[in-house]
Structure formats: structure tokens, C-alpha cells
Write an enzyme that holds these catalytic residues in place. Sequence first.
Site, mmCIF file in Angstrom:
data_model
loop_
_atom_site.group_PDB
_atom_site.id
_atom_site.type_symbol
_atom_site.label_atom_id
_atom_site.label_comp_id
_atom_site.label_asym_id
_atom_site.label_seq_id
_atom_site.Cartn_x
_atom_site.Cartn_y
_atom_site.Cartn_z
ATOM 1 N N HIS A 93 -11.212 8.147 -0.530
ATOM 2 C CA HIS A 93 -10.272 8.693 0.454
ATOM 3 C C HIS A 93 -9.096 9.385 -0.219
ATOM 4 C CE1 HIS A 93 -8.777 4.798 -0.750
ATOM 5 N NE2 HIS A 93 -7.641 4.979 -0.114
ATOM 6 N N ASP B 205 0.836 -1.185 0.000
ATOM 7 C CA ASP B 205 0.000 0.000 0.000
ATOM 8 C C ASP B 205 0.881 1.249 0.000
ATOM 9 O OD1 ASP B 205 -3.094 0.716 0.563
ATOM 10 O OD2 ASP B 205 -1.869 2.018 1.830
ATOM 11 N N ARG B 206 0.742 2.143 0.984
ATOM 12 C CA ARG B 206 1.585 3.355 1.007
ATOM 13 C C ARG B 206 3.053 2.989 1.018
ATOM 14 N NH1 ARG B 206 -1.254 6.802 -1.020
ATOM 15 N NH2 ARG B 206 0.065 8.470 -0.207
ATOM 16 N N HIS C 198 -7.024 -7.117 0.594
ATOM 17 C CA HIS C 198 -5.947 -6.132 0.495
ATOM 18 C C HIS C 198 -4.843 -6.390 1.502
ATOM 19 C CE1 HIS C 198 -4.035 -2.257 -0.201
ATOM 20 N NE2 HIS C 198 -4.222 -1.905 1.064
ATOM 21 N N TYR D 12 -0.903 11.337 2.012
ATOM 22 C CA TYR D 12 -1.793 11.200 0.858
ATOM 23 C C TYR D 12 -1.802 12.449 -0.006
ATOM 24 C CZ TYR D 12 -3.905 6.680 1.817
ATOM 25 O OH TYR D 12 -4.118 5.328 1.970
#
Length: 287
Positions: free
Chosen positions: A147, A102-103, A267, A207
Amino acid sequence: MPTISDFDYQRVPVAEGVSLNAAVGGSGSPIVLLHGFPQTHLMWRHVARDLAADHTVIVPDLRGYGESDKPSDGYSKRTMAADTVALARALGHDRFALAGHDRGALVAFRAGLDHPGTITHLACLDVLPTLDMWDVMHGASAAVGFHLYLMAQPPGLPEQLIAGASDAFFGHFLDVWTNDPSAIPPDVRAAYLDACRAAVPSIVADYRASAGVDVDHDKADRAAGNRLRMPVTVLQQDWGAALGYDAVALWGAWAADLQHETVTCGHFMAEEAPAEVAKSLRALLDR
């Protein structure tokens, strides 16, 4: 607070005024594991213990997350990648394998482009590179990424909205992105929510950078023809079928030596299918 058992914890300075919380275990060739949203280093707890049988495993909280420092700025993936390189170097490793979810996968991707002589092998779990991610988000199907758009807004409103209902906001993703809720037990879930509640401004800043400076960096690399030089493994859900893109083609444009695998778990694959993830990482390290 839960920890990764049999791992030692350190606070390691990586930049002026910024130290990372890192769990370190095992011995052998080094691999760094970077967590994603809305989590901390704990997401790697099963995979890290598996890999520690024959590797030195370094598992930090990213800047802005968990027990790591949370400066007011410095959330470009370029800066966070430099944190990762500095962390490994401070622990005695000038070259290392890197896996991110992910990030953390976006940080890992940037590290691979910016530090090709340092990153020996690269794994990215359940993301597209930032530039491609924005390109494939369009129409009603993009609602799944609401988001991303919320946290891309100028400072102020996103932080207020999320802080006003942080457990509901972050808990939403822990619920809807997993196929097996038991993979995130109550104590770990509580630790994630506690960590996120204390880090709303820095998470939003992370983000927000991906809607600005990170896109600029990816565009510059694409224009220059820069590609990942090391062996790359990508593990992804079949988001391409849902959003209408060819994940293998998109990743192939960035990586010549690519192994792309589609997974059937949710995920949070390092928690839902840790043996599968560890097996894929070991195969990557053998390439």
C-alpha cells in the site's frame, strides 16, 4: 457513530480553512493521542479513558481523516504536526506529551523534531521514521508494504483503484494487521470503513507525502544531526525480525533517551492491549 464516552467533542480551527474534530476528557497534565491508518480517533477509546483519570487527554482526527477537514493539500507530516501544536494551544496547552500510532506516530515524530520546546514526552507505536521505513523495504519482503508503493504513485490511479473497492481495501488492513479481531467490534469497524470511504483522496495524499516531502524533511534533519530531545518510548511488533533490521538501533539514532519495547499483540495495540499501552504511556510520563 461511536464516540469516546465521557469525552466532550469540539471542532478546533488549526490552520486557515482547516479545523480538527477532537475529543477532550479528563484533567491534569495534557497528552495528545494521534490515530493511525485506516482508523480515526476512536482507536484510542480505551487508552484515552484510562489516562483521563489523571491527565487532560486530547484525541483528534488528523487532517484528512474522520470528521476533520480534508483539504486538497497540506499533508506533509510537518504541516500535520503544526496542526497538532495549534490544536493543543487552542485548548490552552503550550506544552504537552504526544503519542501517535502508525500515521499518527509519523506526525508525532515530526512534531518532536520541529517543536522540541513544546513536546515534553513522545511515544511512537508500531512505525519506523519515514526515512528508515523506506530504507528497510526491499526485496520480496517489502510486499507487506504494497500500500505504501501504491499510494506513492502520482495522483489519479491510486485514488481510482482504492475508491473502486474501498471497503475491501481498508478492511484488508483491519483484518490482517490484528491478532484479535474482537478488539475492533462491528460498530467501530463500520465507523472506520465509513470514514475511510469518505476520505480516499486525503488518505492517499497523506501517504504520497511520505514518499516525497516527508523523506526530504527527515534527510535534512539527519544531515543536520537533529535528534529528539525529550524522553521517547517506542512500542513495536518485531518487524525487524521479518524485514531484517535492528529497530532499536534505528530508533536510537534519533532518540538519546529511548525506551524501546517489543509487543506480542497485533498492529492495533491500543485496541488489542490497551492496559499495556496505557501502562507504557504512564511510565513515559514519569520519566
